[in-house]
Scaffold this motif. Structure first.
Motif, PDB file in Angstrom:
ATOM      1  N   ASN A 153       0.832  -1.208   0.000  1.00  0.00           N
ATOM      2  CA  ASN A 153       0.000   0.000   0.000  1.00  0.00           C
ATOM      3  C   ASN A 153       0.869   1.262   0.000  1.00  0.00           C
ATOM      4  O   ASN A 153       0.542   2.246  -0.673  1.00  0.00           O
ATOM      5  N   CYS A 154       1.952   1.239   0.766  1.00  0.00           N
ATOM      6  CA  CYS A 154       2.874   2.388   0.790  1.00  0.00           C
ATOM      7  C   CYS A 154       3.502   2.614  -0.584  1.00  0.00           C
ATOM      8  O   CYS A 154       3.648   3.760  -1.039  1.00  0.00           O
ATOM      9  N   LEU A 155       3.870   1.542  -1.255  1.00  0.00           N
ATOM     10  CA  LEU A 155       4.454   1.655  -2.591  1.00  0.00           C
ATOM     11  C   LEU A 155       3.443   2.211  -3.578  1.00  0.00           C
ATOM     12  O   LEU A 155       3.768   3.088  -4.394  1.00  0.00           O
ATOM     13  N   ALA A 156       2.228   1.717  -3.507  1.00  0.00           N
ATOM     14  CA  ALA A 156       1.191   2.163  -4.442  1.00  0.00           C
ATOM     15  C   ALA A 156       0.863   3.646  -4.251  1.00  0.00           C
ATOM     16  O   ALA A 156       0.609   4.368  -5.228  1.00  0.00           O
ATOM     17  N   ALA A 157       0.897   4.099  -2.993  1.00  0.00           N
ATOM     18  CA  ALA A 157       0.595   5.506  -2.689  1.00  0.00           C
ATOM     19  C   ALA A 157       1.813   6.405  -2.864  1.00  0.00           C
ATOM     20  O   ALA A 157       1.710   7.623  -2.682  1.00  0.00           O
ATOM     21  N   LYS A 158       2.957   5.838  -3.207  1.00  0.00           N
ATOM     22  CA  LYS A 158       4.220   6.570  -3.357  1.00  0.00           C
ATOM     23  C   LYS A 158       4.576   7.341  -2.083  1.00  0.00           C
ATOM     24  O   LYS A 158       5.061   8.464  -2.124  1.00  0.00           O
ATOM     25  N   ARG A 159       4.323   6.681  -0.955  1.00  0.00           N
ATOM     26  CA  ARG A 159       4.652   7.314   0.324  1.00  0.00           C
ATOM     27  C   ARG A 159       6.002   6.829   0.848  1.00  0.00           C
ATOM     28  O   ARG A 159       6.795   7.618   1.357  1.00  0.00           O
ATOM     29  N   HIS A 160       6.252   5.515   0.758  1.00  0.00           N
ATOM     30  CA  HIS A 160       7.527   4.946   1.196  1.00  0.00           C
ATOM     31  C   HIS A 160       7.934   3.817   0.263  1.00  0.00           C
ATOM     32  O   HIS A 160       7.100   3.002  -0.139  1.00  0.00           O
ATOM     33  N   ASN A 161       9.233   3.755  -0.042  1.00  0.00           N
ATOM     34  CA  ASN A 161       9.788   2.590  -0.730  1.00  0.00           C
ATOM     35  C   ASN A 161      11.024   2.055  -0.004  1.00  0.00           C
ATOM     36  O   ASN A 161      11.810   1.305  -0.563  1.00  0.00           O
ATOM     37  N   ILE A 162      11.180   2.493   1.252  1.00  0.00           N
ATOM     38  CA  ILE A 162      12.196   1.969   2.161  1.00  0.00           C
ATOM     39  C   ILE A 162      11.463   1.444   3.389  1.00  0.00           C
ATOM     40  O   ILE A 162      10.680   2.176   4.006  1.00  0.00           O
ATOM     41  N   PHE A 163      11.699   0.183   3.725  1.00  0.00           N
ATOM     42  CA  PHE A 163      10.978  -0.441   4.835  1.00  0.00           C
ATOM     43  C   PHE A 163      11.951  -1.033   5.839  1.00  0.00           C
ATOM     44  O   PHE A 163      12.924  -1.689   5.480  1.00  0.00           O
ATOM     45  N   LYS A 164      11.660  -0.761   7.104  1.00  0.00           N
ATOM     46  CA  LYS A 164      12.514  -1.213   8.194  1.00  0.00           C
ATOM     47  C   LYS A 164      11.711  -2.104   9.125  1.00  0.00           C
ATOM     48  O   LYS A 164      10.523  -1.833   9.385  1.00  0.00           O
ATOM     49  N   LEU A 165      12.344  -3.156   9.611  1.00  0.00           N
ATOM     50  CA  LEU A 165      11.696  -4.050  10.566  1.00  0.00           C
ATOM     51  C   LEU A 165      12.544  -4.169  11.818  1.00  0.00           C
ATOM     52  O   LEU A 165      13.763  -4.355  11.747  1.00  0.00           O
ATOM     53  N   SER A 191      13.371  -1.100  -0.719  1.00  0.00           N
ATOM     54  CA  SER A 191      14.501  -1.529   0.099  1.00  0.00           C
ATOM     55  C   SER A 191      13.974  -2.050   1.436  1.00  0.00           C
ATOM     56  O   SER A 191      13.130  -1.405   2.073  1.00  0.00           O
ATOM     57  N   VAL A 192      14.449  -3.220   1.860  1.00  0.00           N
ATOM     58  CA  VAL A 192      14.065  -3.797   3.144  1.00  0.00           C
ATOM     59  C   VAL A 192      15.297  -3.852   4.044  1.00  0.00           C
ATOM     60  O   VAL A 192      16.347  -4.351   3.637  1.00  0.00           O
ATOM     61  N   ARG A 193      15.143  -3.325   5.257  1.00  0.00           N
ATOM     62  CA  ARG A 193      16.238  -3.223   6.215  1.00  0.00           C
ATOM     63  C   ARG A 193      15.779  -3.711   7.577  1.00  0.00           C
ATOM     64  O   ARG A 193      14.577  -3.760   7.841  1.00  0.00           O
ATOM     65  N   VAL A 194      16.733  -4.016   8.445  1.00  0.00           N
ATOM     66  CA  VAL A 194      16.373  -4.480   9.784  1.00  0.00           C
ATOM     67  C   VAL A 194      17.153  -3.709  10.841  1.00  0.00           C
ATOM     68  O   VAL A 194      18.277  -3.259  10.607  1.00  0.00           O
ATOM     69  N   ASP A 195      16.523  -3.600  12.008  1.00  0.00           N
ATOM     70  CA  ASP A 195      17.160  -2.978  13.172  1.00  0.00           C
ATOM     71  C   ASP A 195      17.081  -3.960  14.326  1.00  0.00           C
ATOM     72  O   ASP A 195      15.988  -4.371  14.732  1.00  0.00           O
ATOM     73  N   VAL A 196      18.238  -4.356  14.854  1.00  0.00           N
ATOM     74  CA  VAL A 196      18.294  -5.348  15.919  1.00  0.00           C
ATOM     75  C   VAL A 196      18.286  -4.691  17.295  1.00  0.00           C
ATOM     76  O   VAL A 196      18.009  -5.347  18.301  1.00  0.00           O
ATOM     77  N   ASN A 214      21.759 -13.122   2.248  1.00  0.00           N
ATOM     78  CA  ASN A 214      21.354 -13.996   1.142  1.00  0.00           C
ATOM     79  C   ASN A 214      19.913 -13.744   0.714  1.00  0.00           C
ATOM     80  O   ASN A 214      19.553 -13.979  -0.446  1.00  0.00           O
ATOM     81  N   GLY A 215      19.108 -13.240   1.643  1.00  0.00           N
ATOM     82  CA  GLY A 215      17.703 -12.958   1.338  1.00  0.00           C
ATOM     83  C   GLY A 215      17.466 -11.601   0.701  1.00  0.00           C
ATOM     84  O   GLY A 215      16.323 -11.243   0.415  1.00  0.00           O
ATOM     85  N   GLY A 216      18.536 -10.823   0.483  1.00  0.00           N
ATOM     86  CA  GLY A 216      18.398  -9.558  -0.222  1.00  0.00           C
ATOM     87  C   GLY A 216      18.145  -8.344   0.647  1.00  0.00           C
ATOM     88  O   GLY A 216      17.825  -7.261   0.143  1.00  0.00           O
ATOM     89  N   VAL A 217      18.308  -8.488   1.972  1.00  0.00           N
ATOM     90  CA  VAL A 217      18.145  -7.350   2.875  1.00  0.00           C
ATOM     91  C   VAL A 217      19.301  -6.366   2.652  1.00  0.00           C
ATOM     92  O   VAL A 217      20.449  -6.768   2.450  1.00  0.00           O
ATOM     93  N   ASP A 218      18.999  -5.066   2.687  1.00  0.00           N
ATOM     94  CA  ASP A 218      19.958  -4.038   2.274  1.00  0.00           C
ATOM     95  C   ASP A 218      20.791  -3.441   3.397  1.00  0.00           C
ATOM     96  O   ASP A 218      21.803  -2.789   3.132  1.00  0.00           O
ATOM     97  N   LEU A 219      20.375  -3.617   4.663  1.00  0.00           N
ATOM     98  CA  LEU A 219      21.075  -2.938   5.760  1.00  0.00           C
ATOM     99  C   LEU A 219      20.748  -3.633   7.070  1.00  0.00           C
ATOM    100  O   LEU A 219      19.584  -3.972   7.325  1.00  0.00           O
ATOM    101  N   ILE A 220      21.780  -3.827   7.916  1.00  0.00           N
ATOM    102  CA  ILE A 220      21.615  -4.408   9.252  1.00  0.00           C
ATOM    103  C   ILE A 220      22.021  -3.339  10.262  1.00  0.00           C
ATOM    104  O   ILE A 220      23.153  -2.854  10.245  1.00  0.00           O
ATOM    105  N   GLU A 221      21.104  -2.985  11.158  1.00  0.00           N
ATOM    106  CA  GLU A 221      21.388  -1.904  12.106  1.00  0.00           C
ATOM    107  C   GLU A 221      21.674  -2.448  13.495  1.00  0.00           C
ATOM    108  O   GLU A 221      20.878  -3.207  14.058  1.00  0.00           O
ATOM    109  N   GLN A 222      22.805  -2.071  14.043  1.00  0.00           N
ATOM    110  CA  GLN A 222      23.246  -2.315  15.415  1.00  0.00           C
ATOM    111  C   GLN A 222      22.869  -3.702  15.942  1.00  0.00           C
ATOM    112  O   GLN A 222      22.074  -3.844  16.877  1.00  0.00           O
TER     113      GLN A 222
END
Length: 371
Positions: A153-165, A191-196, A214-222
């Motif tokens: 939904n965020c992509l379709a609305a052009k609100r966010h194309n970077i996602f963090k979990l 882009s999919v990223r994670v924060d530990v 290997n799963g294509g995640v773009d960034l690992i945070e702390q």
């Protein structure tokens, strides 16, 4: 121009949904705001946000307010805020630590000075390089199908194309599988990223980071605890996926040590952690000199605090990993009359005098503990 008064308020803002971190779940976000008034009656406003009282930082909201009123305020009353850098140096001489408190006072001084000069605050920091900045969004339901739907939904609305979990809480392998499924669904559209949030040890990190890479995640945070620079350095040298320093990175001195050890190969800038806008610009200079890309981080501020960070970040030529200034979108209400504008996957930098935000005094009064 001289500083006539300084008032500090603790504000509690309800969120639209729970926001999960490893150390705390936010359902009401606490921010601290300051109003510095000149003898001419012009007001400058500042903000810092905290997470879970003292669960993220050593400084609780109550400590920020008390220490400003007792120890910082006497150092600046009657002084000229135009000299905000010299005043910040003076505060540092007499007040140890208390970086969030120092950032709050400095931001209010900067707002006051810029309003007096009738210019945007970013002109006091070298001028604007960006009129808008990319903004990440945190997917936080914990339900894979719901998170995928929200991302689409965020992509379709052009609100966010970077996602963090946020994946520091719960079973690491289960969390990694959850993230990889989301990345498979999003594909190259985002882009999919994670924060530990410091939740893993080094052994856990070895398995999980390899799977995420290997799963294509773009960034690992702390992934590791903030003091483990040697462990962060080992992880950074082992994996191709960038590993970002956040909780371990605050002051100019910490930035130097992390860059020297390569204890992370991305810097998460955060104004409160550095101790203010001027200090954050110095941290950015260390990153630039070290060839380390940057990310404009957040403490989940309201629209005022978001504007403060955004104006500073807009003066940095390259923010390779964008920003995370989504705070106002997480709140049910806000404390400014005007709001931050988000469109085409980015946020527009406010450009009015000061930080470009007009305070809503009724909302400040409604949500404040102190009025």
């Amino acid at each position: 121009m001289k500083i006539h008064s300084l008032d500090v308020y603790i504000i509690d803002l309800p969120t639209i949904r729970p926001h999960h971190l490893a150390m705390h779940t936010i359902v009401t976000q606490t921010i601290v705001i300051a109003c510095i008034k000149s003898e001419d009656g012009i007001e400058g406003w500042g903000e810092v946000a905290t997470i879970g009282g003292a669960s993220y930082s050593e400084e609780s909201p109550e400590a920020i307010k008390l220490n400003i009123e007792n120890y910082v305020k006497p150092l600046i009353i009657g002084e000229n805020p135009v000299n905000f850098d010299a005043l910040s140096y003076k505060i540092n001489r007499y007040v140890k630590g208390n970086y969030f408190a120092k950032a709050l006072v400095e931001s209010a001084m900067v707002d006051l000075v810029a309003k007096t000069l009738n210019i945007p605050a970013y002109e006091l920091f070298g001028g604007q390089c960006h009129e808008s900045l990319p903004v990440a969004w945190t997917l936080a339901s914990g339900d894979t199908a719901k998170d995928i739907e929200e991302a689409q939904n965020c992509l379709a609305a052009k609100r966010h194309n970077i996602f963090k979990l946020k994946i520091g809480k719960g079973n690491p392998k289960t969390n990694v599988a959850h993230v990889i499924k989301i990345k498979e669904a999003v594909g190259d559209a985002g882009s999919v990223r994670v924060d530990v949030n410091q939740a893993w040890d080094e052994v856990t990190s070895l398995y999980c980071i390899e799977a995420l890479q290997n799963g294509g995640v773009d960034l690992i945070e702390q992934p590791l605890v903030r003091w483990d620079n040697e462990g962060m350095s080992r992880l950074t040298s082992r994996f191709k996926v960038p590993i970002m320093a956040d909780e371990s990175l605050g002051t100019v001195q910490e930035a130097y040590q992390i860059s020297k050890l390569r204890a992370g190969n991305v810097f998460a800038l955060k104004v409160p952690k550095a101790g203010g806008l001027t200090a954050t610009k110095k941290v950015a200079a260390i990153a630039e000199a070290s060839g380390i890309p940057m990310y404009g981080g957040t403490m989940i501020e309201s629209s005022l605090g978001t504007a403060i960070c955004a104006q500073l970040y807009s003066t940095i030529p390259e923010l390779t990993f964008g920003t995370e200034l989504f705070g106002p979108l997480l709140f049910k209400d806000n404390i400014t009359v005007n709001q931050i504008e988000y469109e085409n996957f980015e946020m527009k930098i406010p450009s009015g005098p000061g930080f470009g935000m007009e305070m809503d005094r009724e909302k400040v009064k409604h949500y404040s503990r102190d009025i």
